[in-house]
Design an enzyme around this catalytic site. Structure first.
Site, PDB file in Angstrom:
ATOM      1  N   ASP A  80       0.845  -1.192   0.000  1.00  0.00           N
ATOM      2  CA  ASP A  80       0.000   0.000   0.000  1.00  0.00           C
ATOM      3  C   ASP A  80       0.890   1.255   0.000  1.00  0.00           C
ATOM      4  O   ASP A  80       1.880   1.314   0.741  1.00  0.00           O
ATOM      5  CB  ASP A  80      -0.879  -0.043   1.269  1.00  0.00           C
ATOM      6  CG  ASP A  80      -2.001   0.947   1.220  1.00  0.00           C
ATOM      7  OD1 ASP A  80      -2.358   1.405   0.119  1.00  0.00           O
ATOM      8  OD2 ASP A  80      -2.542   1.277   2.296  1.00  0.00           O
ATOM      9  N   HIS A  81       0.547   2.226  -0.813  1.00  0.00           N
ATOM     10  CA  HIS A  81       1.262   3.510  -0.871  1.00  0.00           C
ATOM     11  C   HIS A  81       2.779   3.364  -0.988  1.00  0.00           C
ATOM     12  O   HIS A  81       3.531   4.005  -0.236  1.00  0.00           O
ATOM     13  CB  HIS A  81       0.932   4.376   0.350  1.00  0.00           C
ATOM     14  CG  HIS A  81      -0.462   4.919   0.323  1.00  0.00           C
ATOM     15  ND1 HIS A  81      -0.875   5.912  -0.529  1.00  0.00           N
ATOM     16  CD2 HIS A  81      -1.554   4.572   1.047  1.00  0.00           C
ATOM     17  CE1 HIS A  81      -2.164   6.155  -0.342  1.00  0.00           C
ATOM     18  NE2 HIS A  81      -2.601   5.349   0.607  1.00  0.00           N
ATOM     19  N   HIS A 180      -7.492  10.447   4.384  1.00  0.00           N
ATOM     20  CA  HIS A 180      -6.889   9.437   5.268  1.00  0.00           C
ATOM     21  C   HIS A 180      -7.151   9.812   6.725  1.00  0.00           C
ATOM     22  O   HIS A 180      -6.868  10.937   7.131  1.00  0.00           O
ATOM     23  CB  HIS A 180      -5.367   9.386   5.069  1.00  0.00           C
ATOM     24  CG  HIS A 180      -4.938   8.532   3.918  1.00  0.00           C
ATOM     25  ND1 HIS A 180      -3.788   8.746   3.213  1.00  0.00           N
ATOM     26  CD2 HIS A 180      -5.501   7.428   3.372  1.00  0.00           C
ATOM     27  CE1 HIS A 180      -3.652   7.819   2.290  1.00  0.00           C
ATOM     28  NE2 HIS A 180      -4.694   7.012   2.346  1.00  0.00           N
ATOM     29  N   GLY A 181      -7.651   8.880   7.500  1.00  0.00           N
ATOM     30  CA  GLY A 181      -7.923   9.145   8.913  1.00  0.00           C
ATOM     31  C   GLY A 181      -9.373   9.535   9.120  1.00  0.00           C
ATOM     32  O   GLY A 181     -10.171   9.544   8.178  1.00  0.00           O
ATOM     33  N   HIS A 210      -9.397   5.191  -1.362  1.00  0.00           N
ATOM     34  CA  HIS A 210      -8.565   5.216  -0.140  1.00  0.00           C
ATOM     35  C   HIS A 210      -9.285   6.025   0.928  1.00  0.00           C
ATOM     36  O   HIS A 210     -10.263   6.712   0.657  1.00  0.00           O
ATOM     37  CB  HIS A 210      -7.201   5.843  -0.453  1.00  0.00           C
ATOM     38  CG  HIS A 210      -6.253   4.852  -1.061  1.00  0.00           C
ATOM     39  ND1 HIS A 210      -5.177   4.345  -0.388  1.00  0.00           N
ATOM     40  CD2 HIS A 210      -6.266   4.246  -2.273  1.00  0.00           C
ATOM     41  CE1 HIS A 210      -4.550   3.473  -1.160  1.00  0.00           C
ATOM     42  NE2 HIS A 210      -5.189   3.402  -2.319  1.00  0.00           N
ATOM     43  N   GLY A 211      -8.756   5.939   2.151  1.00  0.00           N
ATOM     44  CA  GLY A 211      -9.332   6.737   3.236  1.00  0.00           C
ATOM     45  C   GLY A 211     -10.749   6.314   3.571  1.00  0.00           C
ATOM     46  O   GLY A 211     -11.614   7.146   3.849  1.00  0.00           O
ATOM     47  N   GLY A 212     -10.997   5.001   3.570  1.00  0.00           N
ATOM     48  CA  GLY A 212     -12.360   4.504   3.789  1.00  0.00           C
ATOM     49  C   GLY A 212     -12.887   4.716   5.199  1.00  0.00           C
ATOM     50  O   GLY A 212     -14.105   4.686   5.419  1.00  0.00           O
ATOM     51  N   ASN A 233      -9.983   0.959   0.799  1.00  0.00           N
ATOM     52  CA  ASN A 233      -8.898   0.792   1.783  1.00  0.00           C
ATOM     53  C   ASN A 233      -9.316   1.272   3.166  1.00  0.00           C
ATOM     54  O   ASN A 233      -9.851   2.382   3.310  1.00  0.00           O
ATOM     55  CB  ASN A 233      -7.673   1.615   1.362  1.00  0.00           C
ATOM     56  CG  ASN A 233      -6.910   0.958   0.250  1.00  0.00           C
ATOM     57  OD1 ASN A 233      -7.482   0.246  -0.561  1.00  0.00           O
ATOM     58  ND2 ASN A 233      -5.619   1.187   0.203  1.00  0.00           N
ATOM     59  N   THR A 236      -7.451   3.225   9.556  1.00  0.00           N
ATOM     60  CA  THR A 236      -7.687   3.877  10.849  1.00  0.00           C
ATOM     61  C   THR A 236      -8.740   3.174  11.703  1.00  0.00           C
ATOM     62  O   THR A 236      -8.540   2.984  12.909  1.00  0.00           O
ATOM     63  CB  THR A 236      -8.105   5.351  10.615  1.00  0.00           C
ATOM     64  OG1 THR A 236      -7.086   5.975   9.847  1.00  0.00           O
ATOM     65  CG2 THR A 236      -8.285   6.091  11.920  1.00  0.00           C
TER      66      THR A 236
HETATM   67  O1  G3H Z   1      -4.073   3.342   2.369  1.00  0.00           O
HETATM   68  C1  G3H Z   1      -4.747   3.252   3.393  1.00  0.00           C
HETATM   69  C2  G3H Z   1      -6.091   3.718   3.420  1.00  0.00           C
HETATM   70  O2  G3H Z   1      -6.367   4.639   2.459  1.00  0.00           O
HETATM   71  C3  G3H Z   1      -6.698   3.854   4.767  1.00  0.00           C
HETATM   72  O3  G3H Z   1      -7.340   5.070   5.045  1.00  0.00           O
HETATM   73  O4  G3H Z   1      -6.962   5.229   7.482  1.00  0.00           O
HETATM   74  O5  G3H Z   1      -8.749   6.549   6.372  1.00  0.00           O
HETATM   75  O6  G3H Z   1      -8.974   4.085   6.616  1.00  0.00           O
HETATM   76  P1  G3H Z   1      -8.048   5.247   6.468  1.00  0.00           P
HETATM   77 ZN    ZN Z   2      -4.475   5.212   1.352  1.00  0.00          ZN
END
Ligand code: G3H
Ligand code: ZN
Length: 285
Positions: A80-81, A180-181, A210-212, A233, A236
């Site tokens: 990831d990333h 993210h977060g 991303h950033g689910g 994804n 957090t």
């Molecule tokens: O790459 C990881 C994700 O995009 C996680 O994002 O921490 O907001 O769930 P999140």
């Molecule tokens: Zn991400």
């Protein structure tokens, strides 16, 4: 066809999404695998460069490979990333079948150049590559509501065709209001579904969200059912579940000498959270 390619194809055809859940330790990886098995759905277990720094690259990779080998679920080890091309190639050489090259912090042309370099290397070995177009902001503290670190740059509909064509990328992380977060309480947590639909009309490449964490379920369902998101994804909310179980135990005042008694509670909490997410993402299946 490799397992990851089959998973992507099926998600596209049946209009559901599989999750990518990140880990840096044993219990989170087990919680993810157990949830996928219970739900009978595929999932990716993601690691990042910082997770590998924490746990050690080979210890972490081999731990996850072992969990995947013993699981009945269709699980994929995913980077990831990946920000460092050398590290991404190291993962490919180590047998990852799915990697993300994230050069989104560079300008458009440089992002294309770096992504294309990884795609050329990966495709020779049949490895699937995800890239990112646009810039996703990150909350200052990933586990608390707070201020964002970076300004969001949503994916530009005028750039997406050129990016996909020139890089040959397999899946694309799009930025459409996702962060993210956890979100700020006063902020607007909704996804820009109109933009997502516009992006969908431009290219056929499967999209990744991303950033689910903290994203409203209704938005996620629509993004999957109507806008071509096939992979979401989550990091957090898993960390929060894990830490919540540890904190609850410590607050209970009980004393144990075997760490497994506490860590297994955290593993169960992760499994429960991942099951909840898999059910949400599998809305079309
Ligand atoms: O790459 C990881 C994700 O995009 C996680 O994002 O921490 O907001 O769930 P999140
Ligand atoms: Zn991400």
């Amino acid at each position: 066809m490799s397992l990851i390619k089959e998973i992507i194809k099926e998600a596209q055809e049946k209009k559901y999404a599989f999750g990518t859940f990140d880990t840096s330790n044993l219990e989170v990886a087990q919680g993810i695998a157990r949830a996928a098995e219970v739900e009978n759905m595929p999932a990716m277990i993601g690691i990042t460069e910082t997770a590998a720094e924490y746990a050690g690259f080979l210890p972490l990779v081999n731990l996850i490979k072992g969990i995947i080998a013993e699981s009945k679920a269709d699980l994929i080890l995913h980077l990831d990333h990946g920000k460092d091309v050398k590290f991404v190639k190291k993962c490919i050489d180590e047998g990852f079948t799915s990697v993300m090259i994230d050069a989104s912090f560079y300008e458009f042309e440089k992002n294309i150049e770096i992504t294309k370099n990884v795609v050329d290397y990966a495709h020779q070995k049949g490895v699937v590559v995800q890239a990112e177009l646009g810039k996703i902001p990150k909350m200052k503290s990933s586990t608390e509501v707070g201020t964002t670190l970076k300004k969001m740059e949503k994916t530009d509909p005028d750039e997406i065709e050129e990016f996909v064509e020139k890089t040959g990328v397999d899946t694309l992380a799009v930025i459409v209001g996702n962060i993210h977060g956890m979100y700020k309480p006063e902020g607007n947590p909704h996804l820009d579904l109109d933009l997502l639909k516009k992006l969908r009309e431009k290219v056929e490449t499967p999209f990744v969200l991303h950033g689910g964490s903290g994203t409203p379920s209704e938005d996620i369902k629509k993004a999957i059912a109507e806008c071509g998101i096939i992979n979401v994804n989550i990091d957090t909310e898993i960390r929060i579940a894990f830490m919540g179980a540890l904190s609850d135990f410590c607050a209970s005042g009980q004393m144990v000498t075997d760490p497994r008694k506490i860590l297994s509670l955290a593993r169960d909490a992760v499994q429960e959270k991942v099951e909840e997410k898999i059910e949400l993402f599998g809305c079309g299946k």
